[in-house]
Every structure is written in structure tokens, then in C-alpha cells.
Design an enzyme around this catalytic site. Structure first.
Site, mmCIF file in Angstrom:
data_model
loop_
_atom_site.group_PDB
_atom_site.id
_atom_site.type_symbol
_atom_site.label_atom_id
_atom_site.label_comp_id
_atom_site.label_asym_id
_atom_site.label_seq_id
_atom_site.Cartn_x
_atom_site.Cartn_y
_atom_site.Cartn_z
ATOM 1 C CG LEU A 162 -2.119 1.102 1.226
ATOM 2 C CD1 LEU A 162 -3.342 0.574 2.270
ATOM 3 C CD2 LEU A 162 -1.608 2.151 1.858
ATOM 4 C CG HIS B 43 9.024 4.076 8.491
ATOM 5 N ND1 HIS B 43 8.349 5.246 7.966
ATOM 6 C CD2 HIS B 43 10.401 4.145 7.981
ATOM 7 C CE1 HIS B 43 9.362 6.025 7.376
ATOM 8 N NE2 HIS B 43 10.610 5.370 7.436
#
Length: 338
Positions: free
Chosen positions: A127, A231
């Protein structure tokens, strides 16, 4: 402005390549490599061409398209079954408790165990939303369109879904987890290993990775702090996954230590709440926002629109949604509340 999710085509290669260059590395499913992306598009084409309802080693690639300009502003992927072409490795975090009678102390240690527990699952991944389009709920459309696709082709997917979130990678493309764990056994930096995995698969992990558990206490502090941490750019995606019913069950990526989220497919919120209806000629008087999709395999289209469901179960769509989905009175659509 209306955006539509649709299956990728061969002529989307350059748009995907340009987006791949913006990921900043550590994004295995979207490598900035034209041949690798072309191979993904070819797998997608083969998956769409196969019209039976059996689970196979399929990859579906979707793109987010501006319905007015045709510009591609996002992409995502669905793997129908992982671990088919080569093993799917994860680290599972396990606990080990030891007690010393002489010291009268209990010691609790965590270990990283190399496993293939998640093989056979389906995976949602890859994505990426273009920086210029990160507003207006497009990330929600990008993510949730995958679940409508799965609901509309349920027999082609497994009973468990997983999603790997990118782990901590610094501005220079280095991973503290890789440097503190796997990198010590491979003689290559994170970026080289990640690129090699994206292009060639991870059989080299099986060839070189030690099979015995790794004690977390024995790795660097920087590597320990990266375990199971997404992240910064992936934190919104993690929240969306949690809202859908995904949970972190102590599986992490072997490269960057990012969390692997899992869920039972039929328990995923959007999948469980997907309904089908026939389009009516009426226009919604007010309408509520919903995710609406139509089509099978290559003709699949999905967008966010306003709907109104009548007492008879028929669904009224606003004009922009009808146009974006290319549906007419009497057509079937699937929808899920926003």
C-alpha cells in the site's frame, strides 16, 4: 474530484515505478525496479484471467486513479496465498523463563525464533499513497478497497489475512534491526538485502540464517528498540488495521523487525459488514458515505460515494458514484459503511 480503485494494467508500469521511487526504501512489495514491477503486473494479469474459484498463488495489483484526469495516485496489492513459490519466514517472539534456586531469582528472556507459521495465509500489502494525495480519506479507500475485493471473491482467499508493516528505517536507508540481527550473518547491508529479496525471493534466508533462537538480550539496544515498531509513515496504516480487527501476535519481519498484523478473514470489519444490493434509478435524498464496489476480477471498480438503501434493499447512488463505477439501474454492487 472522484478517485476509483481498479486492477492495474500493463500501461500502469511507469506510474507505479515513479511511486516506487518515492517510498524511501524498505518497501519490498513496491521495489523501484521496472522488471520487478513488470513481473508483478504480469502476475496480476494472470490472476485476473483465471476465472475459477480456487485458491492459488495469485497476486492482485490495484491502483488508485483520478477518474477525471486518469492520473495514478496510489497502489496496493493482495496475495491470495503466501509461501507458495518459496517459504515465508517471520521471527516469532517467544518467552523463556528460568529460575535459580541458589540465587532465588527468576529470569525472563525473550527470543527470536525463525518460523514459517504464517504460510498459507493471504496477505494485503504494497500500500502506497502518493504524497500529493494524502488527504481527503484516500488512504481509507486504498486500504479498504482490498477487503471489498476479497469479500467479492471470497473463495480465492485463505481464512487468515496478514499485513506486514515496514519497520524502522532511517533517512539513509539503514535498519537498526537488520544491523543488529540478520545483517551479521549475511555480509550485506539492509538496502542490498531488501532489494535482493524483492527481486529474487528470500531463499537466501533459508540458506544462511541460523535456525537456533536468538536471545533478544544479546542484540544491540538499537535493534531491541526496533522490534515490532512500525516506521513512522506506517503508523496510520497500523491504526487502520487495528480498526479492521487485525492484531499483532508477536510476529515480526526478518529484515527490519516491523510488526506483522494478522486477522481471521471473515472477522475483518469491512469484509464482515459488506452487503450487496441492486442499483435503483432513484437518487439519494441525502445519503450517507460508503465504500461501493462493482465488477468481478478485471472489471472490479471501487470508490467512496453517497448511498441510500431503501426498504426494499435497493441502493440509490449519487451521480458521481454511478459515473465512476460505470453502473446502471439494475446492476449489482457491494458496499460497506464508511
Amino acid at each position: 474530484m472522484t478517485y476509483v480503485m481498479r486492477p492495474a494494467r500493463a500501461d500502469d508500469l511507469e506510474a507505479m515505478y515513479e511511486m516506487a521511487k518515492l517510498t524511501g526504501g524498505g518497501f519490498t512489495n513496491l521495489p523501484a525496479n521496472r522488471p520487478a514491477l513488470q513481473a508483478k503486473l504480469q502476475r496480476n494479469e494472470a490472476a485476473i484471467a483465471r476465472d475459477d474459484d480456487e485458491i492459488a498463488d495469485d497476486l492482485f495489483v490495484m491502483v488508485l486513479e483520478d477518474a477525471e484526469t486518469g492520473a495514478i495516485r496510489g497502489t496496493c496489492q493482495i496475495f491470495s496465498r503466501i509461501g507458495g513459490s518459496w517459504p515465508f519466514y517471520s521471527y516469532r517472539i517467544t518467552g523463556h523463563t528460568a529460575y535459580s534456586r541458589e540465587l532465588d531469582r527468576t529470569f525472563r528472556n525473550r527470543t527470536l525464533q525463525l518460523v514459517t507459521d504464517l504460510e498459507g495465509s493471504s496477505e494485503v500489502g504494497g500500500l502506497f499513497l502518493h504524497p500529493s494525495a494524502r488527504a481527503g480519506g484516500l488512504g481509507l479507500l486504498l486500504a479498504r478497497s482490498r477487503y471489498l475485493f476479497i469479500a467479492m471473491h471470497r473463495k480465492r482467499f485463505a481464512d487468515r489475512l496478514l499485513a506486514e508493516l515496514r519497520g524502522i528505517v532511517d533517512a539513509h536507508g539503514n535498519s537498526p534491526f537488520w544491523d543488529g540481527v540478520a545483517g551479521r550473518f549475511f555480509g550485506m547491508g539492509f538496502r542490498d538485502a531488501d532489494e535482493f529479496n524483492a527481486l529474487n525471493g528470500n531463499q537466501f534466508i533459508a540458506d544462511l540464517m541460523p535456525r537456533h533462537p536468538i536471545y533478544v538480550a544479546m542484540i544491540s539496544e538499537e535493534a531491541r528498540e526496533a522490534i515490532g515498531v512500525p516506521h513512522e509513515s506506517g503508523r496510520p496504516a497500523m491504526r487502520m488495521l487495528e480498526e479492521e480487527g487485525f492484531a499483532w501476535e508477536n510476529y515480526i519481519d526478518i529484515f527490519d523487525g516491523g510488526p506483522t498484523m494478522t486477522a481471521r478473514t471473515d472477522a475483518v470489519k469491512t469484509i464482515a459488514n459488506t452487503s450487496s444490493a441492486t442499483v435503483t434509478h432513484k437518487a439519494p435524498a441525502h445519503g450517507t458515505k460508503a465504500l461501493v464496489a462493482t465488477g468481478r476480477l478485471g472489471s472490479f471498480r471501487c470508490c467512496m460515494g453517497r448511498i441510500e438503501v431503501g426498504d426494499d434493499g435497493a441502493i440509490a447512488l449519487d451521480p458521481a458514484t454511478r459515473e465512476a463505477l460505470k453502473v446502471a439501474d439494475g446492476d449489482q454492487v457491494c458496499w460497506a459503511a464508511r
